[in-house]
Scaffold this active site. Sequence first.
Site, mmCIF file in Angstrom:
data_model
loop_
_atom_site.group_PDB
_atom_site.id
_atom_site.type_symbol
_atom_site.label_atom_id
_atom_site.label_comp_id
_atom_site.label_asym_id
_atom_site.label_seq_id
_atom_site.Cartn_x
_atom_site.Cartn_y
_atom_site.Cartn_z
ATOM 1 N N ASP A 1 0.868 -1.170 0.000
ATOM 2 C CA ASP A 1 0.000 0.000 0.000
ATOM 3 C C ASP A 1 0.910 1.227 0.000
ATOM 4 O O ASP A 1 2.117 1.128 0.259
ATOM 5 C CB ASP A 1 -0.887 -0.048 1.245
ATOM 6 C CG ASP A 1 -1.700 1.216 1.437
ATOM 7 O OD1 ASP A 1 -2.378 1.637 0.490
ATOM 8 O OD2 ASP A 1 -1.627 1.786 2.543
ATOM 9 N N ASP B 1 -1.446 -0.937 5.854
ATOM 10 C CA ASP B 1 -1.637 -0.402 7.215
ATOM 11 C C ASP B 1 -3.083 -0.383 7.665
ATOM 12 O O ASP B 1 -3.371 0.141 8.745
ATOM 13 C CB ASP B 1 -1.082 1.030 7.291
ATOM 14 C CG ASP B 1 -1.969 2.026 6.557
ATOM 15 O OD1 ASP B 1 -2.238 1.804 5.351
ATOM 16 O OD2 ASP B 1 -2.397 3.023 7.165
ATOM 17 N N ASP C 1 -0.164 5.160 1.014
ATOM 18 C CA ASP C 1 -0.405 6.075 2.136
ATOM 19 C C ASP C 1 -0.476 5.299 3.449
ATOM 20 O O ASP C 1 -1.264 4.358 3.575
ATOM 21 C CB ASP C 1 -1.714 6.832 1.942
ATOM 22 C CG ASP C 1 -1.711 7.738 0.721
ATOM 23 O OD1 ASP C 1 -2.131 8.883 0.853
ATOM 24 O OD2 ASP C 1 -1.279 7.290 -0.360
#
Length: 215
Positions: free
Chosen positions: A8, A166, A10
Amino acid sequence: MKHAVIFDLDGTLLDTLEDLRSAVNAALSLRGLPPRSTQEVRQFVGNGIRNLMRRALPAGTEEAEIDAALSDFKQYYAAHIHDSTVPYDGIPELLTSLRRRGIRVGVLSNKIDSASQQLIRHFFPGKIDVVFGEHAGIPRKPDPTSCKLVMEQLGVKPEEVLYVGDSGVDMQTARNAGLTAAGVTWGFRDREELIQNGAEYLVDVPAQILDILDR
């Protein structure tokens, strides 16, 4: 054995939160609305920028006004995309280590594709093999479609891939695509969300990802 890692963007590779918050608040200010806090924006991100803007606006805002606010957000963000954005500690070194090992590296984000590409070019030139952001007509994560497209471009099978993110959306994406899921604890969500959504590993520092690949 793992031959590729899909990250991922961001909250995983880059701390983009303050630049996202600034763009959200620029759009809100134009409408005479109060700013959103960093913690609020942290909870709003993860499902694409239209959903980010929808959540930041008052409940019940009409679709046309969401579209207008999104346009203002995009204009501001394009001009300030990495004013405050930085890689998380240890990420550049991790990517260098992966390259040395011959591990293929992809980035899959719900951020609009042009912004994703721009950030990767700026912060990680030559270290990422495939970058795939939000595309019109392709479902966003956690739908596995985009993840499968990234795997095709990397030339790997699901059992050969470690997916690193995250958020719960990321863990769901990994599960939906049949990948091993590693949740990082330095990002925008907490450990409980990662565990509840299927994280097989929790990662507290980037170097631990190398240990997972060695298993």
